[in-house]
Design an enzyme around this catalytic site. Structure first.
Site, PDB file in Angstrom:
ATOM      1  N   THR A   1      25.410 -11.688 -33.996  1.00  0.00           N
ATOM      2  CA  THR A   1      25.711 -13.227 -34.374  1.00  0.00           C
ATOM      3  C   THR A   1      24.909 -14.083 -33.649  1.00  0.00           C
ATOM      4  O   THR A   1      25.136 -14.206 -32.490  1.00  0.00           O
ATOM      5  CB  THR A   1      27.106 -13.534 -34.644  1.00  0.00           C
ATOM      6  OG1 THR A   1      28.006 -12.586 -35.714  1.00  0.00           O
ATOM      7  CG2 THR A   1      27.284 -15.058 -35.129  1.00  0.00           C
TER       8      THR A   1
ATOM      9  N   GLN B   1      30.856  -6.610 -34.570  1.00  0.00           N
ATOM     10  CA  GLN B   1      30.287  -7.960 -34.449  1.00  0.00           C
ATOM     11  C   GLN B   1      30.147  -8.247 -32.946  1.00  0.00           C
ATOM     12  O   GLN B   1      31.209  -8.580 -32.235  1.00  0.00           O
ATOM     13  CB  GLN B   1      30.729  -8.860 -35.431  1.00  0.00           C
ATOM     14  CG  GLN B   1      30.166 -10.232 -35.248  1.00  0.00           C
ATOM     15  CD  GLN B   1      30.999 -11.071 -34.336  1.00  0.00           C
ATOM     16  OE1 GLN B   1      32.100 -10.898 -33.962  1.00  0.00           O
ATOM     17  NE2 GLN B   1      30.389 -12.105 -33.748  1.00  0.00           N
TER      18      GLN B   1
ATOM     19  N   TYR C   1      29.172 -11.263 -30.026  1.00  0.00           N
ATOM     20  CA  TYR C   1      28.536 -12.321 -29.656  1.00  0.00           C
ATOM     21  C   TYR C   1      27.948 -12.314 -28.356  1.00  0.00           C
ATOM     22  O   TYR C   1      28.531 -11.447 -27.641  1.00  0.00           O
ATOM     23  CB  TYR C   1      29.741 -13.437 -29.556  1.00  0.00           C
ATOM     24  CG  TYR C   1      30.292 -14.251 -30.830  1.00  0.00           C
ATOM     25  CD1 TYR C   1      29.497 -14.748 -31.735  1.00  0.00           C
ATOM     26  CD2 TYR C   1      31.755 -13.894 -31.298  1.00  0.00           C
ATOM     27  CE1 TYR C   1      29.981 -15.379 -32.816  1.00  0.00           C
ATOM     28  CE2 TYR C   1      32.088 -14.505 -32.351  1.00  0.00           C
ATOM     29  CZ  TYR C   1      31.255 -15.253 -33.311  1.00  0.00           C
ATOM     30  OH  TYR C   1      31.582 -15.773 -34.309  1.00  0.00           O
TER      31      TYR C   1
ATOM     32  N   HIS D   1      27.539 -19.251 -41.303  1.00  0.00           N
ATOM     33  CA  HIS D   1      28.932 -19.146 -40.525  1.00  0.00           C
ATOM     34  C   HIS D   1      30.032 -19.715 -41.535  1.00  0.00           C
ATOM     35  O   HIS D   1      30.820 -20.343 -40.951  1.00  0.00           O
ATOM     36  CB  HIS D   1      29.006 -19.822 -39.277  1.00  0.00           C
ATOM     37  CG  HIS D   1      29.544 -18.982 -38.151  1.00  0.00           C
ATOM     38  ND1 HIS D   1      28.985 -18.257 -37.232  1.00  0.00           N
ATOM     39  CD2 HIS D   1      30.837 -18.980 -37.983  1.00  0.00           C
ATOM     40  CE1 HIS D   1      29.867 -17.759 -36.562  1.00  0.00           C
ATOM     41  NE2 HIS D   1      31.150 -18.038 -36.739  1.00  0.00           N
TER      42      HIS D   1
ATOM     43  N   ARG E   1      30.840 -23.213 -41.114  1.00  0.00           N
ATOM     44  CA  ARG E   1      31.704 -23.741 -39.853  1.00  0.00           C
ATOM     45  C   ARG E   1      30.747 -24.167 -38.884  1.00  0.00           C
ATOM     46  O   ARG E   1      31.672 -24.694 -37.666  1.00  0.00           O
ATOM     47  CB  ARG E   1      32.595 -22.538 -39.702  1.00  0.00           C
ATOM     48  CG  ARG E   1      33.479 -22.128 -40.793  1.00  0.00           C
ATOM     49  CD  ARG E   1      34.094 -20.861 -40.459  1.00  0.00           C
ATOM     50  NE  ARG E   1      35.017 -20.527 -39.192  1.00  0.00           N
ATOM     51  CZ  ARG E   1      36.132 -21.092 -39.150  1.00  0.00           C
ATOM     52  NH1 ARG E   1      36.709 -21.749 -39.984  1.00  0.00           N
ATOM     53  NH2 ARG E   1      36.714 -20.806 -37.848  1.00  0.00           N
TER      54      ARG E   1
ATOM     55  N   TYR F   1      42.163 -22.381 -40.205  1.00  0.00           N
ATOM     56  CA  TYR F   1      41.244 -22.007 -39.255  1.00  0.00           C
ATOM     57  C   TYR F   1      40.406 -20.970 -40.270  1.00  0.00           C
ATOM     58  O   TYR F   1      39.132 -21.270 -40.442  1.00  0.00           O
ATOM     59  CB  TYR F   1      41.822 -21.013 -38.258  1.00  0.00           C
ATOM     60  CG  TYR F   1      40.739 -20.316 -37.633  1.00  0.00           C
ATOM     61  CD1 TYR F   1      39.841 -20.628 -36.525  1.00  0.00           C
ATOM     62  CD2 TYR F   1      40.624 -18.715 -37.882  1.00  0.00           C
ATOM     63  CE1 TYR F   1      39.005 -19.996 -35.845  1.00  0.00           C
ATOM     64  CE2 TYR F   1      39.584 -18.136 -37.324  1.00  0.00           C
ATOM     65  CZ  TYR F   1      38.877 -18.570 -36.430  1.00  0.00           C
ATOM     66  OH  TYR F   1      37.895 -17.983 -35.704  1.00  0.00           O
TER      67      TYR F   1
ATOM     68  N   ARG G   1      35.331 -28.391 -35.716  1.00  0.00           N
ATOM     69  CA  ARG G   1      36.276 -28.080 -36.959  1.00  0.00           C
ATOM     70  C   ARG G   1      37.465 -29.077 -36.874  1.00  0.00           C
ATOM     71  O   ARG G   1      38.279 -28.602 -36.076  1.00  0.00           O
ATOM     72  CB  ARG G   1      36.317 -26.759 -37.112  1.00  0.00           C
ATOM     73  CG  ARG G   1      35.051 -25.787 -36.967  1.00  0.00           C
ATOM     74  CD  ARG G   1      35.427 -24.432 -36.798  1.00  0.00           C
ATOM     75  NE  ARG G   1      34.104 -23.665 -36.278  1.00  0.00           N
ATOM     76  CZ  ARG G   1      34.014 -22.655 -35.954  1.00  0.00           C
ATOM     77  NH1 ARG G   1      34.913 -21.794 -35.591  1.00  0.00           N
ATOM     78  NH2 ARG G   1      32.844 -22.112 -35.796  1.00  0.00           N
TER      79      ARG G   1
ATOM     80  N   SER H   1      35.290  -8.486 -35.547  1.00  0.00           N
ATOM     81  CA  SER H   1      34.830  -9.509 -34.698  1.00  0.00           C
ATOM     82  C   SER H   1      35.057  -9.243 -33.215  1.00  0.00           C
ATOM     83  O   SER H   1      36.019  -8.660 -32.789  1.00  0.00           O
ATOM     84  CB  SER H   1      35.492 -10.647 -35.079  1.00  0.00           C
ATOM     85  OG  SER H   1      35.172 -11.904 -34.239  1.00  0.00           O
TER      86      SER H   1
ATOM     87  N   LYS I   1      23.055 -11.613 -37.748  1.00  0.00           N
ATOM     88  CA  LYS I   1      23.617 -12.222 -38.674  1.00  0.00           C
ATOM     89  C   LYS I   1      23.159 -14.066 -38.230  1.00  0.00           C
ATOM     90  O   LYS I   1      23.259 -14.200 -36.994  1.00  0.00           O
ATOM     91  CB  LYS I   1      25.186 -12.254 -38.558  1.00  0.00           C
ATOM     92  CG  LYS I   1      26.178 -13.220 -39.430  1.00  0.00           C
ATOM     93  CD  LYS I   1      27.441 -12.539 -39.138  1.00  0.00           C
ATOM     94  CE  LYS I   1      28.470 -13.374 -40.177  1.00  0.00           C
ATOM     95  NZ  LYS I   1      28.745 -14.723 -39.666  1.00  0.00           N
TER      96      LYS I   1
END
Length: 381
Positions: free
Chosen positions: A156, A128, A130, A276, A279, A25, A165, A107, A252
Site C-alpha cells: 500500500t 498487505q 505498509y 483507500h 479515508r 472506524y 478522520r 493487513s 495498492k
C-alpha cells in the site's frame, strides 16, 4: 433480522452489534467524506444492457487473480482492526474466504497476527504491507509472511501520511478501547461483542506488539506508529521490496495513469485502483471513475484491480465491464463479520456471488470471462 437479502441488511445489523468507535472506524471517510460517498454512488449511474433469449445454462464465475484460481474475481481487502469488529475477526474472515474460494488479504495493522491466521487456515493468504521507517522491522515482517506461505504481497503506497478522520478523533479510537465513561456505556449495549473479546487474548496489533523494536505493549505502540509511516517513500523502495519479497507483488493505492505506468515499470504483477476507501484524500475521484483511464493506460501491460464503494455483485460486474480483472471488498465483509462473525462473512460472499451471477445472466452472458464494456449502456460510463 429474520431474512438477510443484501449488504445493507448486514450493515444495519453490524451497526447494532459493534461498539460505536469500531463501527465508525470501518464505516467512515476523511474530512467531509465526499470521496467516501462518491465511491458508492458513482456506480449507480452506470447502466446495463439487458439481453434476452440467450442460452444461460452452465454459467461460471470462475476466474484468476495474479495467477491464482478464484471462485469469482473478488478478494477480501486488507482492513485494519478487523479483529475489533468481532473477536478473532481476521481468523474468521480468512476461514470464510478459504471455504468460499476467494483470496483473503491480511493487513499489517491487524489484530490477529500473520502467525495466528496461518495457524487457523490451510491455504495461502495474501499479506498487505505498509512501509515503515524501521526497515529491520519490515524485513522481519516480510520474512514472517514468507514463513506463513503468503502467496502475494499487497504493498500500500497511499498512507505516507494519515488522512484526518473526524469520527475516529471524536471517538478516541484505540485498540482495545479506553475505558472512558462514554465507551463503557456504549459497550454495555454490545454484550455479544464484549463476551467475545473477553474470551480471546487477541486485542492489540498482533503483527507489531512484541515484534517491533521497543514496542512491547499498547502504551509504547501509539508513539511508535505515529513516528513510523515513511514520508520519504519512493519507487526505489518499491524496487527494494519487490526484490526482498521475491513473489507476486500487488501495488495498492493507484489513482493516476502516470503512477500506473510507474507501477508497471517497477515490475509489479498487478495494481489496485484505490483511494483507500475515501479515508485519505477527500475530494479525490471515486475509484470507479478513475478506473477506465488507468485501464486504457496500462491494462495490456499489467493486471488492473480496483476497490472502493462496492456494495453488490452488480457493482462487481460494472467494475469488470470497465476493465478490472478483479475487485476487493472491505466494508461489506466487515459488516458481515460485525453482524454474524464467520457466518456473516460467508453470507456477504454469497450475496455478492448471487447478485453477480444473476446480473451477468440478465446481460446475456454465461462466463465471467466474457464481460466487457458491451454489457453497459453507451453513454452511462
Amino acid at each position: 433480522m429474520a431474512v438477510i437479502t443484501n449488504i445493507e441488511d448486514l450493515r444495519q445489523l453490524a451497526q447494532r452489534r459493534v461498539p460505536r468507535m469500531f463501527y465508525d472506524y470501518a464505516d467512515a471517510g476523511s474530512w467531509t467524506e465526499s470521496t467516501y460517498r462518491a465511491n458508492e454512488t458513482d456506480f449507480q449511474s452506470i447502466k446495463f444492457r439487458q439481453r434476452v433469449a440467450v442460452n444461460l445454462e452452465n454459467r461460471s464465475l470462475r476466474s484468476s487473480m495474479v495467477g491464482q484460481s478464484v471462485a469469482m474475481p473478488v478478494a477480501l481487502a486488507p482492513t485494519g482492526l478487523t479483529g475489533m469488529q468481532h473477536a478473532d475477526g481476521e481468523i474468521l474472515a480468512a476461514q470464510a474466504a478459504e471455504q468460499f474460494g476467494v483470496p483473503f488479504t491480511l493487513s499489517t495493522m491487524s489484530i490477529c497476527s500473520i502467525e495466528d491466521v496461518a495457524a487457523h487456515t490451510s491455504q495461502p493468504f495474501w499479506f498487505q504491507l505498509y512501509v515503515m521507517k524501521d526497515r529491520d522491522f519490515i524485513n522481519r515482517l516480510i520474512d514472517r509472511a514468507k514463513a506463513a506461505r503468503c502467496s502475494a504481497l499487497v504493498l500500500t503506497l497511499d498512507l505516507q501520511v494519515l488522512g484526518q478522520r473526524h469520527k475516529d478523533l471524536r471517538n478516541g479510537l484505540s485498540a482495545p478501547p479506553r475505558l472512558t465513561l462514554a465507551n463503557m456505556l456504549n459497550l454495555a449495549t454490545k454484550p455479544r461483542w464484549v463476551l467475545g473479546m473477553l474470551q480471546t487474548p487477541r486485542r492489540s496489533f498482533g503483527n507489531i506488539v512484541g515484534h517491533a523494536t521497543s514496542v512491547s505493549d499498547m502504551s509504547s505502540l501509539s508513539s511508535w506508529t505515529s513516528q513510523q509511516f515513511d514520508l520519504s517513500l519512493s519507487w526505489r523502495d518499491v524496487a527494494w521490496i519487490k526484490q526482498r519479497w521475491g513473489g507476486k507483488l500487488i501495488i495498492k493505492g493507484i489513482m493516476d495513469a502516470e503512477d500506473a505506468r510507474l507501477a508497471v515499470a517497477s515490475g509489479a504483477d498487478a495494481i489496485i485502483v484505490s483511494n483507500h476507501g475515501g479515508r485519505q484524500l477527500d475530494g479525490a475521484p471515486s475509484s470507479i471513475a478513475a478506473l477506465p483511464a488507468i485501464v486504457d493506460a496500462v491494462g495490456s501491460e499489467i493486471e488492473v484491480h480496483m476497490d472502493g464503494g462496492i456494495r453488490s455483485g452488480q457493482d462487481v460486474l460494472r467494475a469488470l465491464a470497465l476493465g478490472a480483472k478483479g475487485v476487493y471488498i472491505g466494508r461489506p465483509f466487515l459488516y458481515g463479520l460485525g453482524a454474524m462473525g464467520r457466518e456473516g462473512v460467508s453470507k456477504c460472499l454469497e450475496i455478492i456471488r448471487n447478485e453477480l451471477d444473476l446480473s451477468m445472466a440478465f446481460c446475456g452472458l454465461r462466463d465471467i470471462a466474457q464481460v466487457d464494456k458491451n454489457i453497459l449502456l453507451p453513454g452511462s460510463y
